[in-house]
Design a protein around this motif. Structure first.
Motif, PDB file in Angstrom:
ATOM      1  N   THR A  48       0.950  -1.152  -0.004  1.00 28.71           N
ATOM      2  CA  THR A  48       0.109  -0.134  -0.155  1.00 28.71           C
ATOM      3  C   THR A  48       0.967   1.363  -0.049  1.00 28.71           C
ATOM      4  O   THR A  48       1.688   1.457   0.769  1.00 28.71           O
ATOM      5  CB  THR A  48      -0.991   0.038   1.076  1.00 28.71           C
TER       6      THR A  48
ATOM      7  N   GLN B 280      -3.349   5.720  -0.150  1.00 27.53           N
ATOM      8  CA  GLN B 280      -4.061   4.976  -0.830  1.00 27.53           C
ATOM      9  C   GLN B 280      -4.662   3.862   0.007  1.00 27.53           C
ATOM     10  O   GLN B 280      -3.949   3.383   0.915  1.00 27.53           O
ATOM     11  CB  GLN B 280      -3.406   4.257  -2.162  1.00 27.53           C
ATOM     12  N   PHE B 281      -5.926   3.146  -0.382  1.00 28.30           N
ATOM     13  CA  PHE B 281      -6.414   2.140   0.292  1.00 28.30           C
ATOM     14  C   PHE B 281      -5.610   0.884  -0.182  1.00 28.30           C
ATOM     15  O   PHE B 281      -5.108   0.695  -1.236  1.00 28.30           O
ATOM     16  CB  PHE B 281      -7.877   1.875   0.154  1.00 28.30           C
TER      17      PHE B 281
ATOM     18  N   GLU C  13      -9.183  -3.546  -0.418  1.00 27.08           N
ATOM     19  CA  GLU C  13     -10.246  -2.532  -0.307  1.00 27.08           C
ATOM     20  C   GLU C  13     -11.006  -2.072  -1.233  1.00 27.08           C
ATOM     21  O   GLU C  13     -10.351  -1.902  -2.392  1.00 27.08           O
ATOM     22  CB  GLU C  13      -9.912  -1.502   0.527  1.00 27.08           C
TER      23      GLU C  13
ATOM     24  N   ASN D 236     -13.264  -0.063  -4.249  1.00 22.45           N
ATOM     25  CA  ASN D 236     -13.280   1.416  -4.877  1.00 22.45           C
ATOM     26  C   ASN D 236     -14.034   2.257  -4.509  1.00 22.45           C
ATOM     27  O   ASN D 236     -13.675   3.425  -4.310  1.00 22.45           O
ATOM     28  CB  ASN D 236     -13.331   1.236  -6.436  1.00 22.45           C
TER      29      ASN D 236
ATOM     30  N   GLN E 298     -12.395   3.828  -1.245  1.00 17.77           N
ATOM     31  CA  GLN E 298     -11.101   4.347  -1.741  1.00 17.77           C
ATOM     32  C   GLN E 298     -11.787   5.878  -2.222  1.00 17.77           C
ATOM     33  O   GLN E 298     -10.948   6.608  -1.890  1.00 17.77           O
ATOM     34  CB  GLN E 298     -10.641   3.834  -2.888  1.00 17.77           C
TER      35      GLN E 298
ATOM     36  N   HIS F  29     -10.625   9.839  -0.172  1.00 16.21           N
ATOM     37  CA  HIS F  29     -10.055  10.886  -0.804  1.00 16.21           C
ATOM     38  C   HIS F  29     -11.190  12.092  -0.786  1.00 16.21           C
ATOM     39  O   HIS F  29     -10.390  13.120  -0.700  1.00 16.21           O
ATOM     40  CB  HIS F  29      -9.707  10.539  -2.332  1.00 16.21           C
TER      41      HIS F  29
ATOM     42  N   SER G 281      -4.442   2.873   5.747  1.00 15.59           N
ATOM     43  CA  SER G 281      -5.656   3.545   5.530  1.00 15.59           C
ATOM     44  C   SER G 281      -6.081   4.188   7.020  1.00 15.59           C
ATOM     45  O   SER G 281      -6.482   4.888   7.247  1.00 15.59           O
ATOM     46  CB  SER G 281      -6.782   2.670   5.260  1.00 15.59           C
TER      47      SER G 281
END
Length: 206
Positions: free
Chosen positions: A44, A48-49, A53, A55, A58, A62, A100
């Protein structure tokens, strides 16, 4: 919870919701309960995830990074905390990567400095969370995959619908003409023309 500069009478019951929120965070990320995949986390990158994980989360992460950062600059602390609550509600039952989790704690740190510092150490970090760099969001994840299509008939707005940006014009026109409200206005008539403005509107000329 309103804007910090609005004032108002002090009500000790108002803090109860925030305490419950922090209790849930502690229950998930404390050393006794926190579990993450070290293998997934090793792949990772910051911001970012991990690969396991989805989308949707994710994208939400963000969007939250952007929202919280902008709200802090505007002193809109109440909406920043609200965004963090929305994110936590979405990930509470997920098995998050360490990266994360660290991003979430960094976003929460300005509002709960001692609380996040304790959890930060729990994750095995040596340097204070308050000396870390602020998370950066990826603009690609800020853009939504959908948009609100305005449906006009003879120039007047009659309906709105959220659709995927991936749909092509023929699919959109077919979908619009099948909508019940459009059928009522057409009343069996065939449109003379259909004006299409990408990612914005469809105007049916009767």
């Amino acid at each position: 919870m309103g804007e910090y500069n609005q004032g108002g009478p002090w009500n000790p019951k108002g803090i109860a919701g925030i305490k419950r929120f922090l209790d849930r965070i502690y229950a998930k990320f404390s050393i006794f309960n926190f579990v993450y995949s070290a293998e997934a986390n090793s792949a990772t990158k910051a911001g970012q995830f991990s690969i396991n994980e989805n989308n949707k989360l994710q994208r939400l992460l963000h969007q939250t990074i952007k929202k919280v950062g902008e709200d802090i600059e505007k002193f809109h602390f109440n909406t920043a905390i609200s965004a963090l609550m929305i994110l936590f509600n979405a990930v509470e039952k997920e098995n998050l990567s360490k990266t994360s989790t660290e991003i979430f704690l960094k976003l929460l740190a300005p509002f709960a400095p001692h609380f996040t510092e304790e959890l930060w150490v729990t994750l095995g970090n040596k340097k204070s969370i308050h000396l870390e760099t602020w998370p950066e969001y990826n603009p690609e994840f800020i853009e939504t995959e959908e948009y609100e299509l305005i449906i006009q008939i003879d120039g007047k707005v009659r309906d709105r619908v959220r659709i995927s940006k991936k749909l092509e014009r023929p699919e959109i026109e077919k979908m619009v003409l099948k909508r019940e409200i459009v059928g009522r206005y057409l009343d069996g008539k065939t449109p003379k023309k259909i004006i299409f403005v990408p990612n914005r509107l469809v105007n049916i000329v009767v």
